[in-house]
Each structure stands twice: as structure tokens, then as C-alpha cells.
Write a protein that holds these residues in place. Structure first.
Motif, PDB file in Angstrom:
ATOM      1  N   LEU A 166      -2.716  -3.587  -9.453  1.00  0.00           N
ATOM      2  CA  LEU A 166      -1.314  -3.585  -9.987  1.00  0.00           C
ATOM      3  C   LEU A 166      -0.730  -4.948  -9.775  1.00  0.00           C
ATOM      4  CD1 LEU A 166      -0.513   0.015  -8.731  1.00  0.00           C
ATOM      5  CD2 LEU A 166      -0.543  -1.008 -11.093  1.00  0.00           C
ATOM      6  N   ASN A 167      -0.932  -5.593  -8.751  1.00  0.00           N
ATOM      7  CA  ASN A 167      -0.227  -6.630  -8.182  1.00  0.00           C
ATOM      8  C   ASN A 167      -0.681  -8.116  -9.347  1.00  0.00           C
ATOM      9  OD1 ASN A 167       1.621  -6.209  -6.359  1.00  0.00           O
ATOM     10  ND2 ASN A 167      -0.130  -6.428  -4.708  1.00  0.00           N
TER      11      ASN A 167
ATOM     12  N   GLU B 186     -10.070   2.702  -2.930  1.00  0.00           N
ATOM     13  CA  GLU B 186      -9.330   3.144  -4.231  1.00  0.00           C
ATOM     14  C   GLU B 186      -8.041   2.526  -4.098  1.00  0.00           C
ATOM     15  OE1 GLU B 186     -11.851   6.927  -6.046  1.00  0.00           O
ATOM     16  OE2 GLU B 186     -10.037   7.171  -4.561  1.00  0.00           O
ATOM     17  N   ALA B 187      -7.307   2.862  -2.966  1.00  0.00           N
ATOM     18  CA  ALA B 187      -5.854   2.394  -3.162  1.00  0.00           C
ATOM     19  C   ALA B 187      -5.795   0.889  -2.957  1.00  0.00           C
ATOM     20  CB  ALA B 187      -5.084   2.932  -1.801  1.00  0.00           C
ATOM     21  N   ASP B 188      -6.785   0.312  -2.092  1.00  0.00           N
ATOM     22  CA  ASP B 188      -6.808  -1.405  -2.100  1.00  0.00           C
ATOM     23  C   ASP B 188      -7.148  -1.784  -3.311  1.00  0.00           C
ATOM     24  OD1 ASP B 188      -6.295  -1.439   0.627  1.00  0.00           O
ATOM     25  OD2 ASP B 188      -8.328  -1.204   1.290  1.00  0.00           O
TER      26      ASP B 188
ATOM     27  N   LEU C  65       0.916  -1.098  -0.009  1.00  0.00           N
ATOM     28  CA  LEU C  65       0.072  -0.016  -0.005  1.00  0.00           C
ATOM     29  C   LEU C  65       1.064   1.265  -0.063  1.00  0.00           C
ATOM     30  CD1 LEU C  65      -2.954  -0.788   2.096  1.00  0.00           C
ATOM     31  CD2 LEU C  65      -2.814  -0.266  -0.051  1.00  0.00           C
ATOM     32  N   GLU C  66       1.962   1.369   0.701  1.00  0.00           N
ATOM     33  CA  GLU C  66       3.030   2.256   0.598  1.00  0.00           C
ATOM     34  C   GLU C  66       3.325   2.475  -0.695  1.00  0.00           C
ATOM     35  OE1 GLU C  66       6.167   1.685   3.173  1.00  0.00           O
ATOM     36  OE2 GLU C  66       4.939   1.655   4.991  1.00  0.00           O
ATOM     37  N   ASP C  67       3.748   1.716  -1.455  1.00  0.00           N
ATOM     38  CA  ASP C  67       4.066   1.587  -2.994  1.00  0.00           C
ATOM     39  C   ASP C  67       3.021   2.384  -3.656  1.00  0.00           C
ATOM     40  OD1 ASP C  67       6.548   0.547  -2.731  1.00  0.00           O
ATOM     41  OD2 ASP C  67       5.653  -1.353  -3.046  1.00  0.00           O
ATOM     42  N   VAL C  68       1.853   1.997  -3.547  1.00  0.00           N
ATOM     43  CA  VAL C  68       0.622   2.534  -4.287  1.00  0.00           C
ATOM     44  C   VAL C  68       0.610   3.966  -3.728  1.00  0.00           C
ATOM     45  CG1 VAL C  68      -1.929   2.558  -4.457  1.00  0.00           C
ATOM     46  CG2 VAL C  68      -0.763   0.295  -4.614  1.00  0.00           C
ATOM     47  N   SER C  69       0.582   4.411  -2.675  1.00  0.00           N
ATOM     48  CA  SER C  69       0.519   5.743  -2.147  1.00  0.00           C
ATOM     49  C   SER C  69       1.655   6.481  -2.845  1.00  0.00           C
ATOM     50  CB  SER C  69       0.571   5.779  -0.682  1.00  0.00           C
ATOM     51  OG  SER C  69      -0.503   5.110  -0.141  1.00  0.00           O
ATOM     52  N   ARG C  70       2.877   6.076  -3.023  1.00  0.00           N
ATOM     53  CA  ARG C  70       3.823   6.905  -3.602  1.00  0.00           C
ATOM     54  C   ARG C  70       3.659   6.840  -5.093  1.00  0.00           C
ATOM     55  NH1 ARG C  70       8.851   6.183  -5.794  1.00  0.00           N
ATOM     56  NH2 ARG C  70      10.349   7.896  -5.011  1.00  0.00           N
ATOM     57  N   ILE C  71       3.043   6.060  -5.644  1.00  0.00           N
ATOM     58  CA  ILE C  71       2.869   6.075  -7.208  1.00  0.00           C
ATOM     59  C   ILE C  71       1.976   7.053  -7.215  1.00  0.00           C
ATOM     60  CG2 ILE C  71       1.954   4.685  -8.860  1.00  0.00           C
ATOM     61  CD1 ILE C  71       3.466   2.544  -7.984  1.00  0.00           C
TER      62      ILE C  71
END
Length: 99
Positions: A31-32, A23-25, A5-11
Motif C-alpha cells: 500500500l505504501n 500478511e499485514a506487513d 500497521l494500525e491503518d492496515v488493520s483498520r482497512i
């Protein structure tokens, strides 16, 4: 390669997107899933398989219409630059816009 989730937030931050937690989930799952497909494709042994220049060539005989790589036009630089406000050594001169 699994994202967190940290990667998604950074992207999302880099893309200037605001994502709610749900939405992040969902994005993490998508993405995975995408990276899983890429890993599966990378694991396929493709030795001896000729690359396709067009997907149509897999289902039908396609003939490329190639032409000879020859010069067909003359140099028109001077004529094209006649209307330019400023030219030097064959290059267009433009005002500086960044200080």
C-alpha cells in the motif's frame, strides 16, 4: 502519505479481512508503495498535455465513431408496464421490504 500497521488493520477490518502479522506487513509495504507511485504521478507537471480519450490514441490515429444524440425509439412505457402487478403514475409499485 504513509500508512501504519494500525491503518492496515483498520482497512482489513472494514473489508472484513483477517490478516496475519506477516500478511499485514506485506500489505503495508504494498500500500505504501502504491501511494508513493500516486504521489510521484501527482508531482508531474501536466500543463499543456491534452487528455487521452483512449490509450490507443497515444500510439495511433483513432477516430471516434460518434452518432448524433437523437431519440430513435418512441415512448413504450405503457406497453412495458402492462405486465406489472401494480403501477401508479407511470411508476412500478413494489411491496415494502424494510420495516
Amino acid at each position: 502519505m504513509a500508512l501504519s500497521l494500525e491503518d492496515v488493520s483498520r482497512i482489513a477490518h472494514l473489508a472484513r479481512l483477517e490478516l496475519r502479522a506477516d500478511e499485514a506487513d506485506a500489505m503495508l509495504t504494498q500500500l505504501n508503495g502504491f501511494f508513493d507511485i500516486v504521489e510521484k504521478m501527482g508531482a508531474v507537471d501536466t500543463r499543456g498535455v491534452e487528455p487521452l480519450y483512449t490509450p490507443l490514441s497515444a500510439v495511433q490515429d483513432v477516430h471516434l465513431r460518434l452518432r448524433d444524440d437523437v431519440v430513435t425509439e418512441t415512448d413504450q412505457r405503457e406497453a412495458n408496464q402492462k405486465s406489472a402487478p401494480a403501477v401508479e403514475d407511470g411508476l412500478f409499485l413494489v411491496p415494502k421490504v424494510i420495516e
